[in-house]
Design a protein around this motif. Structure first.
Motif, PDB file in Angstrom:
ATOM      1  N   VAL A 244       1.427   4.223  -3.070  1.00 52.71           N
ATOM      2  CA  VAL A 244       1.140   5.652  -2.912  1.00 52.71           C
ATOM      3  C   VAL A 244       2.002   6.470  -3.874  1.00 52.71           C
ATOM      4  CG1 VAL A 244       1.315   7.610  -1.317  1.00 52.71           C
ATOM      5  CG2 VAL A 244       0.375   5.447  -0.525  1.00 52.71           C
TER       6      VAL A 244
ATOM      7  N   MET B 156       0.845  -1.203   0.000  1.00 49.80           N
ATOM      8  CA  MET B 156       0.000   0.000   0.000  1.00 49.80           C
ATOM      9  C   MET B 156       0.876   1.248   0.000  1.00 49.80           C
ATOM     10  SD  MET B 156      -2.920   1.251   2.708  1.00 49.80           S
ATOM     11  CE  MET B 156      -2.025   1.013   4.236  1.00 49.80           C
ATOM     12  N   ILE B 157       1.893   1.269   0.866  1.00 55.06           N
ATOM     13  CA  ILE B 157       2.747   2.452   0.944  1.00 55.06           C
ATOM     14  C   ILE B 157       3.514   2.630  -0.371  1.00 55.06           C
ATOM     15  CG2 ILE B 157       4.644   3.553   2.203  1.00 55.06           C
ATOM     16  CD1 ILE B 157       3.751   2.037   4.692  1.00 55.06           C
ATOM     17  N   GLY B 158       3.961   1.491  -0.949  1.00 52.41           N
ATOM     18  CA  GLY B 158       4.658   1.579  -2.228  1.00 52.41           C
ATOM     19  C   GLY B 158       3.763   2.144  -3.320  1.00 52.41           C
TER      20      GLY B 158
END
Lengths: 165, 502
Positions: free
Chosen positions: A97, A93-95
């Motif tokens: 973004v 998920m963070i990637g």
């Protein structure tokens, strides 16, 4: 658990040494008229960290701390699977973004997590995964004026900016 | 009389429509967070702090304090109905709360918990109101030496009293302090500890990055792993007749409630102790002093009253050193303290002089929050029970998303979000090996205060460390801190000298 304990202690000791070396880029000793140098505080704290790691290692050799006596696996197969799935999906998920922004990554993550990991109905899944970005948009972008990253989806938001900002 | 004047001014602030609404909201959110297994006040405050930038600082801290309070009430709900403590502070509540629920007396336990919480909360807030102003006025004369001595004392309590593995506790304190020193050296302005020359470290490591990482991501992963089994919820029957009968029985436990409130409050003041040991200690005292200790653990109302009165009292106690000395008494108040810095307030005794409206508004809001919490708690018990059925797979997903945006909001830098993930995963793995993490969170908040205090003191004394021993206030504090640091060593020696003692 035994092996994890000593490996962690060694890794943390290495981290402490790295911190000490990095702190030493600034003066770690006494500067006349100025007091302790800028590096002194983190340097000596890291030195204490290193001592603690040695202490943890001694406890390990003497088998006097609970993890050094435990024969249980550090992570059983359930824990490994959960760790990879949960940790992996949060990392993904963070990637994401960076590419499709918060408002792309959050629904993708929620759909994966709630539908695939949680086995909930499509109605619940879609309600939460599409509802939460809307709430977050109005809370952060509009009310708080904290502009969350949009990645390549930025152009889609121009009409919303025109209306609300 | 001055206190009453200040307090009534405070009530005007607490009862402003926005603040009143925020107290209500905070209590409800807190009750919910406290009731969810795996989530406690510290998780709630860490994850929601970035959202409070929307409102003025006074309102923000009023909201978070109400949340803190609500969570102390909420923890009992799942301890009793699920047998799983909703927060670590409610562990002792399961001892008797769960057996009561299994006997079909869940309603008795829930009401006892709510009223005991109210009682403990009220006594502790009155104590707080009385103690805070004189303590703050003494603290006004504190210099750098006293501040550093207090920091030393705060961390010494972790080593001497927490009961965690000692080298791991000290490691946790030091790593938190090192993280807090990343960025620019405050005194010389030189860049310091810029790991791998990544530019994101130049603005330092925001305490929220560590707090959300540990309490948002790490703790969720921990709970997901631990709570793999099915939960069994007890049925709750509530009607007026039963409530009245329960109240009669409850009235007989007033002595336990009073002693537990005092124990909780004073234990809560200590940084390492706080609500969890406070509650356990009160439970122990109640069991020791009662006429029929054999009933404890099998469903005795006193066993619910004692920990619940104590944990609420402790949460107020923890705020006393935070507001008056700038030293937080618990991880949750450490995050509140960090929040105050972000809001531009300088924690410490000057608050009572410079920010009277803020301080007294907060104190008055505690009275209000305590009252609302008991009313909402008792009247909405069925609703909270319904909410407890919310599957963890949905709750965890939402927490991860809130952690993501919460980690981004304070600095608006994706670098911090990655760092937060690293801290979360690292914290989860370290926690499995019994590394305590609360000291690190306290340390990253206190580091920026401790370092200049130490450096200034040493500069004034020209490097002579006896300066911490010779001043009238810092001297005794330093000595107590050193005794606490050496306490585990004494215990070890005693064991060695008297090998058959255990």
């Amino acid at each position: 658990m035994k092996r994890a304990e000593i490996i962690t202690a060694i890794l943390m000791a290495a981290l402490s040494i790295y911190f000490m070396w990095k702190s030493a880029e600034l003066e770690v000793g006494w500067i006349p008229e100025e007091g302790p140098g800028g590096g002194a505080w983190p340097f000596w704290l890291a030195a204490i960290m290193l001592l603690c790691c040695i202490w943890i290692a001694i406890n390990w050799f003497r088998r006097s701390s609970p993890p050094s006596k435990s024969d249980k696996p550090f992570m059983d197969s359930y824990a490994v699977r959960m760790f990879l799935l949960v940790g992996g999906s949060v990392t993904a998920m963070i990637g994401l973004v960076h590419f499709i922004g918060m408002y792309g990554a959050i629904p993708v993550f929620l759909i994966f997590y709630i539908r695939y990991l949680g086995q909930h109905s499509w109605l619940t899944t879609l309600l939460i995964s599409l509802g939460s970005p809307i709430v977050i948009f109005f809370f952060f972008d509009i009310a708080l004026r904290v502009v969350l990253p949009k990645g390549y989806l930025e152009p889609l938001f121009y009409p919303l900016y025109d209306i609300f900002l | 009389m001055e206190i009453i004047q200040h307090l009534s001014d405070g009530f005007f602030i607490a009862f402003e429509p926005l603040n009143l609404a925020l107290i209500l909201l905070g209590v409800v959110v807190g009750l919910f967070i406290g009731a969810m297994p795996g989530l406690g006040s510290v998780n709630g405050v860490a994850i929601l702090l970035p959202m409070t930038f929307l409102v003025p600082p006074t309102s923000a801290i009023i909201f978070l304090a109400a949340l803190y309070y609500g969570a102390m009430y909420g923890g009992a709900i799942s301890s009793i109905t699920l047998g799983i403590p909703g927060a670590s502070t409610a562990v002792a509540t399961t001892f008797d709360g769960r057996p009561l629920a299994l006997k079909g007396d869940a309603d008795k336990a829930l009401i006892a918990a709510a009223l005991a919480s109210f009682f403990g909360g009220t006594i502790s807030i009155v104590l707080f109101t009385g103690f805070a102003p004189p303590l703050a006025s003494i603290a006004l004369d504190f210099g750098d030496q006293e501040i550093f001595a207090l920091m030393l004392l705060a961390f010494a309590t972790f080593v001497g009293l927490s009961g965690d593995d000692i080298p791991k506790t000290i490691f946790s304190i030091c790593i938190g302090m090192v993280f807090s020193s990343v960025g620019l050296d405050i005194m010389s302005g030189e860049p310091r500890l810029i790991f791998f020359d990544i530019i994101g470290f130049m603005h330092g490591i925001n305490f929220l990055v560590l707090a959300i990482g540990i309490y948002g991501i790490g703790e969720m992963m921990w709970t997901i792993e631990v709570s793999r089994g099915e939960m069994l919820m007890s049925k709750v029957v509530i009607n007026l007749e039963r409530i009245i009968n329960n109240l009669k029985e409850l009235l007989q436990t007033w002595k336990i409630a009073v002693s537990s409130s005092f124990v909780g409050f004073f234990v809560g003041i200590l940084p390492a102790a706080g609500a969890t040991p406070g509650a356990l200690m009160s439970y122990g005292i109640a069991k020791m002093t009662t006429k029929n200790p054999e009933k404890y653990g099998k469903g005795e109302v006193g066993g619910v009253v004692a920990p619940e009165a104590a944990n609420n009292a402790a949460s107020t106690g923890a705020m006393l050193p935070m507001l008056t000395l700038g030293i937080p008494g618990s991880p949750t108040t450490a995050i509140l303290l960090g929040g105050m810095v972000i809001w531009g307030l300088v924690p410490g005794p000057r608050l009572f002089v410079d920010e009277t409206a803020f301080v007294w508004g907060l104190i008055a809001s505690l009275y209000a929050a305590n009252l609302f919490a008991v009313i909402i708690n008792i009247s909405f018990i069925p609703l909270f029970l319904w909410m407890l059925k919310m599957p963890f797979t949905i709750l965890a997903a939402i927490i991860f998303v809130l952690s993501l945006v919460g980690g981004f909001a304070p600095t608006q830098d994706m670098h911090d979000v990655w760092l937060m993930l690293l801290f979360g995963v690292g914290g989860y793995l370290l926690r499995k090996l019994d590394y305590p993490l609360a000291p690190a969170v306290l340390a990253i908040v206190l580091g920026p205060i401790a370092e200049p205090a130490l450096r200034q003191s040493l500069l004034i004394s020209n490097g002579d460390i006896t300066v911490f021993f010779t001043r009238p206030i810092s001297g005794p504090i330093t000595v107590i801190a050193i005794i606490l640091l050496l306490l585990p060593l004494f215990k070890l020696l005693k064991k060695k000298l008297v090998p058959n003692a255990t």
